[in-house]
Scaffold this active site. Structure first.
Site, PDB file in Angstrom:
ATOM      1  CE  LYS A  78      -3.994   1.895   2.569  1.00 60.44           C
ATOM      2  NZ  LYS A  78      -4.860   1.704   3.761  1.00 60.44           N
ATOM      3  CB  SER A 153      -8.070   3.601   2.715  1.00 54.34           C
ATOM      4  OG  SER A 153      -7.259   2.977   3.698  1.00 54.34           O
ATOM      5  CB  SER A 177      -8.347   0.892   5.779  1.00 56.16           C
ATOM      6  OG  SER A 177      -9.003   2.130   5.694  1.00 56.16           O
TER       7      SER A 177
END
Ligand SMILES: [Zn+2]
Lengths: 487, 474, 103
Positions: A78, A153, A177
């Site tokens: 990420k 996210s 997330s």
């Protein structure tokens, strides 16, 4: 070999057997990224040459007879986790041009175990969002249905794993997330207990809630990555020195003697029927595996969102103050004073959702409002923690939905922040209480979208969650078994 | 109408640690800009603070020295404000749960001992340093993250000179305990003052101003003198003192309102989620208690008592710990502590001032100074020789007994040798002899000097004078 | 009615411009207008905690609190200056440059 469906564990076994090389694995993934990323926007940056050279280095080590638990295993990361020499922009304009000088502790540990870092995955800017639509680099899409969001996210990580563009990915989970995008895309999303995996090198969103975890194709991969990353770190004072759970307890085949709590507050009338059905079917499987399921109550659940949306923005407003155009990242042109520089840089550099959260955070901490908002939220957080402490006296793990519905459509919630926030309603509690939790795909709905169940365990009892998830996954026919189940 | 001032100080003392407060960067002074930085003290994304144990202990130690309560639980907090020298745009500091609460520092004021009450002592991190050119400023973050202890007094100081006495006493104490180098030139001690003025006899405090940028003791004195005068003038003219922050300008000798700093001041403190609270265990406090050295006042009293020194000597010697330690060690092995005191206060301090060195940087050992004094006391060398010998020892090192032997510096007292030099002096200086005989007694000193020169400084001066007087009588 | 409330900043009004200044955000008029309404909604949403009786409850700062997590006072090298300055948008003579600071 089919990189579209192989798990990390299977890929490593193939490497051990010599069925394929790390270079072949990585080349295959790069080809899939090349072909598929344009449509999904799961990756923000991929340095193919660098990934291949890491893979070749791993292959050479292997050829020399060296072994490491993840030697040659490619991982996607990420965009908020620092990998030395790579960009780490948190999908924000404000960190354009920033190059990480060092590895995050979790990355350093994975690197030491032989992992290869494939590229940076898309996310909501600074991890603030639940759909990966709030990325400065454009939204990511759900590989199961490109008209739907992949969740967020960590939506890029989930989409990459689900679309066969990564075998496994790292994400971060502040209020859901990892688990929510894993549920939307159909992969296993695991958030370890707060304090298990060092946050050093994870760009902070809400420091008391953030935790690094994994998005994988199977439960065993989550276990594998957990043991590679977990453990105390002198650079993160919030990591704990408690011993890790026994690995065999994370790899259960049945659930005999296990009590699974089912909290009534997590099954409100607004819960989508297919999600409800999928989770209740999972409860049925638990019983079939020998577990007892028990109705429990977490009475302060209805306050969790309010607490979360005070605590997280408050911490974020301070954490994001450092992005000012002085030491790194983007700097607005034409500023005549530091004040002017800050205002211009931050206004150009941050997207609207980030600005909303910064405003909210600054507001709840500001003079005259602190007690009513921030302090009250911290006290309410205690009540939420106490709910779980009490609940875990009656059960070993909790089974609940991850999300109120399957993946929603692109654009559906972007205009209404509160509606977007409510998608975290079942996940943020584990962050507030510091618990470990996992999102396990259970079935496909009528629209071909994945449905998932959440397992929540006591703090530092990752075995309770990983063990139960492993048994369920096995009962359904292995990592891809859920795809054949309907709800 | 007479006015009286009330002054409170916020003193920032840089702690003497090897590394910074929250990262392992060196805390040493100086060096090229931005060479002592890392992701933590540059506020990089993902960097996290790790608390320096020594900084916490030095602060608690200070608390114990001033009789403060070391809080059973103390918490760090983020203090938010944007400034280019502040890497994270929040400072890790302490807010409602400081490390130490209360306590007092004893000072001498108006001939009496006065206890200056403290509100609190807390720990925080320093910011970077900026310099200005043309249309831009440049920031060096070497200093960012260095541990600072903030000591806040109650508003009980009544005059600039009293504030100065407090700062001197505080500085002496922290240096004594090795808590800080206390070097103002290097910014080890910085100070903000708040100051108000009211009519004598009133009980409520007047409106106060906060004065920033007080970086020298002289600056504190001058700024407070200026500010008290200014406030008195405002009040005397029937005006009201505005509550505001003012900046001291050492060059113009004035304070000026910092309106720019006033805008939207809201620090939005909240507990630092990245750091755990500090809870000092009783055993830890006991261990710190044992680290408290003998403090200046106790030492002054002991010097008077044990070595029979006058109060003045004790005060001068105890002012600096290194000096006091050196004196103590020398006096302990000497039969003549008063002479040691004289030597310390004259030759030793003068040499240190002249060379800018510290005692630790000189090769002289206390035992050697004691030996030198013993040589004088036993009449083996005379005072001028002793002084030049000391200069050699201070510069190059060496044992006084050995040096006397090597250089043949032993004092000559034999009547034969001295008589011979005296006769030569008389023969070669008929004018001085005539002067002496015509009543100018000062001429004798000149002749003694001639004897000393011929003896290469070794002649016993008293005996030389006696020999000359004897010769000139006839 | 609801519109009116929003127009003057919502329930007891978050003063969006003031908070934006605290946070060093310059808002366009369009954003300020949009946020005024949205922030009122969000603040109204989080105000739910006001319903709770939290008297005597200890606040939670850390999900798991331990005490006295220290690092020993050992210096170690950090970033070399070239690396530290490589990320700087503007630098000269080893310093990070900003528009001139007026004190
Ligand atoms: Zn540092």
């Amino acid at each position: 070999m089919d990189t579209a469906s192989v798990t990390l564990g299977e890929a490593l076994a193939g490497l051990d057997r010599g069925d394929w090389s790390s270079e072949e694995l990585v080349s295959d993934l790069l080809a899939r990224i090349e072909a598929g990323n344009g449509a999904l926007n799961a990756y923000l940056d991929v340095d193919a040459d660098d990934a291949l050279s890491q893979a070749r280095a791993a292959d050479r080590q292997r050829a020399r007879g060296e072994r490491a638990p993840l030697l040659g295993a490619p991982l996607a990361v990420k965009d908020n986790i620092n990998v030395a020499g790579q960009s780490c922009a948190c999908a924000s304009r404000i960190l354009e041009g920033y190059k990480a000088p060092c590895d995050a502790t979790a990355i350093a540990r994975l690197r030491r175990e032989g992992a290869v870092f494939l590229g940076r995955t898309n996310m909501d800017e600074f991890a603030m969002g639940s759909s990966t639509e709030y990325s400065a680099r454009g939204p990511a899409r759900n590989p199961r249905n490109p008209d739907c969001v992949p969740g967020g996210s960590s939506g890029g990580s989930a989409a990459a794993v689900a679309a066969g563009m990564a075998l496994a990915a790292l994400g971060s989970d502040t209020g859901g997330s990892i688990r929510q995008p894993a549920a939307f895309c159909g992969c296993v999303g695991f958030k370890p207990s707060y304090g298990r995996v060092s946050r050093y090198g994870l760009t902070a969103f809400a420091s008391s809630l953030d935790q690094i975890g994994s998005l994988t194709r199977g439960v065993d991969d989550a276990t594998r990555l957990f043991f590679s990353m977990a453990g105390p770190d002198a650079r993160d004072a919030t990591t704990v020195t408690l011993p890790l759970p026994a690995p065999e307890a994370c790899r259960r085949e049945d659930l005999k003697g296990v009590v699974i709590g089912v909290p009534k507050e997590y099954f409100p009338s607004a819960l989508a029927p297919d999600v409800r059905a999928a989770v209740l079917a999972a409860a049925e499987t638990c019983r079939a595996l020998g577990a007892e399921t028990r109705d429990i109550s977490l009475p302060h659940t209805e306050y969790a969102m309010a607490v979360y949306y005070i605590v997280a923005p408050a911490e974020a407003s301070a954490n994001l103050a450092r992005f000012d155009g002085v030491r790194y990242g983007r700097r607005a042109a034409g500023a005549t004073s530091p004040m002017d520089l800050y205002c211009r840089t931050r206004s150009e550099g941050f997207g609207r959702e980030v600005k909303r959260r910064i405003l909210l955070g600054a507001y709840v901490l500001s003079s005259g409002y602190y007690d009513a908002y921030y302090l009250s939220a911290q006290k309410a957080r205690t009540l939420i923690r106490d709910d779980f402490t009490a609940a875990f006296r009656d059960c070993d793990a909790i089974l609940a939905p991850v999300t109120p519905s399957a993946a929603f459509r692109m654009g559906e919630k972007t205009e209404d922040p509160v509606q977007m926030y409510l998608t975290d309603v079942f996940t943020a509690t584990a962050n507030l209480a510091g618990l470990c939790a996992l999102s396990l795909p259970c079935a496909m709905n009528a629209d071909g979208l994945p449905l998932a169940a959440q397992l929540i365990g006591p703090a530092f009892r990752e075995d309770a969650v990983l063990g139960a998830a492993a048994a369920l996954e096995r009962a359904w026919g292995g990592p891809t078994g859920w795809m054949g189940r309907r709800a | 109408m007479t006015y009286e001032a009330r002054i409170g100080l916020e003193v920032h003392v840089q702690l003497k640690t090897r590394s910074k407060m929250f990262c392992a960067c060196s805390a040493e002074f100086g060096d090229e800009p931005n060479t002592r930085v890392c992701p933590v003290c540059l506020g990089y994304p993902g960097a996290m603070p790790a608390m320096n144990r020594e900084a916490v202990e030095l602060t608690a130690l200070t608390g114990l020295m001033v009789g403060a309560q070391v809080a059973p639980l103390s918490v760090f907090a983020r203090k938010s404000y944007f400034y280019p020298d502040m890497p994270k745009n929040y400072q890790i500091s302490q807010y409602d749960r400081p490390l130490c609460i209360g306590g007092a520092v004893a000072i001498e004021w108006e001939g009496r001992e006065k206890l200056v009450g403290l509100t609190r002592i807390h720990l925080e991190e320093d910011v970077g340093k900026s310099s200005h050119f043309g249309t831009s400023s440049g920031v060096d973050f070497n200093r960012a993250g260095i541990p600072l202890m903030e000591i806040v007094t109650e508003p009980v100081l009544t005059a600039p000179e009293e504030a100065d006495a407090f700062l001197q006493a505080l500085r002496q104490m922290v240096r004594y305990a090795g808590v800080s180098d206390g070097n103002m030139e290097r910014g080890n001690i910085r100070c903000d003052a708040n100051c108000s003025v009211r009519l004598r006899g009133e009980t409520a405090l007047g409106a106060k101003t906060e004065i920033k940028n007080l970086n020298t003791f002289k600056g504190v004195l001058a700024a407070l003198r200026y500010e008290i005068r200014r406030q008195q003038d405002v009040l005397a003219a029937g005006g009201r003192v505005a509550m505001e922050t003012r900046r001291w300008d050492g060059e113009t000798g004035t304070t000026a309102s910092m309106r720019s700093k006033e805008e939207a001041h809201d620090y939005r403190y909240f507990p630092e989620p990245d750091l755990m609270p500090v809870a000092m265990a009783p055993e830890q406090l006991a261990a710190l208690q044992a680290r408290i050295p003998e403090l200046p006042r106790a030492r002054r009293e002991r010097f008077c008592r044990d070595y029979g020194l006058p109060a003045y000597d004790s005060e001068v010697l105890a002012a600096d710990k290194a000096v006091a330690d050196f004196f103590d060690e020398t006096a302990r092995v000497s039969d003549n502590p008063k002479a040691v005191s004289n030597w310390m206060m004259t030759e030793v301090l003068a040499k240190l001032a002249e060379t800018g060195r510290t005692l630790a940087e000189t090769p002289v050992a206390p035992r050697q100074l004691a030996e030198l004094i013993a040589l004088v006391d036993r009449g083996q060398i005379n005072m001028p020789t002793a002084k030049s010998l000391f200069a050699t020892m201070f510069d190059k090192g060496g044992d006084p007994v050995a040096l006397v032997e090597q250089e043949g510096l032993a004092q000559v007292s034999s009547a034969d040798d001295i008589g011979a030099w005296a006769r030569q002096a008389v023969e070669e200086n008929p004018k001085s002899v005539a002067d002496y005989r015509s009543g100018k007694k000062a001429a004798l000193q000149f002749l003694v000097g001639q004897v000393m020169r011929r003896s290469r400084g070794r002649a016993h001066p008293q005996k030389a004078a006696e020999a000359l007087e004897e010769l000139l009588k006839g | 009615m609801e519109q009116e409330k929003r127009a003057n900043g919502g329930n007891e009004g978050m003063d969006v411009r003031h908070v934006a200044l605290l946070a060093r955000l310059a808002l366009t008029d369009e954003d300020a207008e949009l946020f005024r309404g949205q922030m009122a909604d969000i603040v109204g949403f989080v105000r739910k905690i006001g319903e709770l009786n939290i008297e005597g409850i200890e606040p939670t700062t850390h999900a798991h609190r331990v005490e006295n997590v220290f690092r020993e006072d050992e210096p170690a090298p950090g970033l070399d200056r070239a690396t530290a300055l490589a990320n700087a948008p503007e630098q000269a003579q080893g310093l990070f440059l900003t528009p001139r600071i007026v004190e």
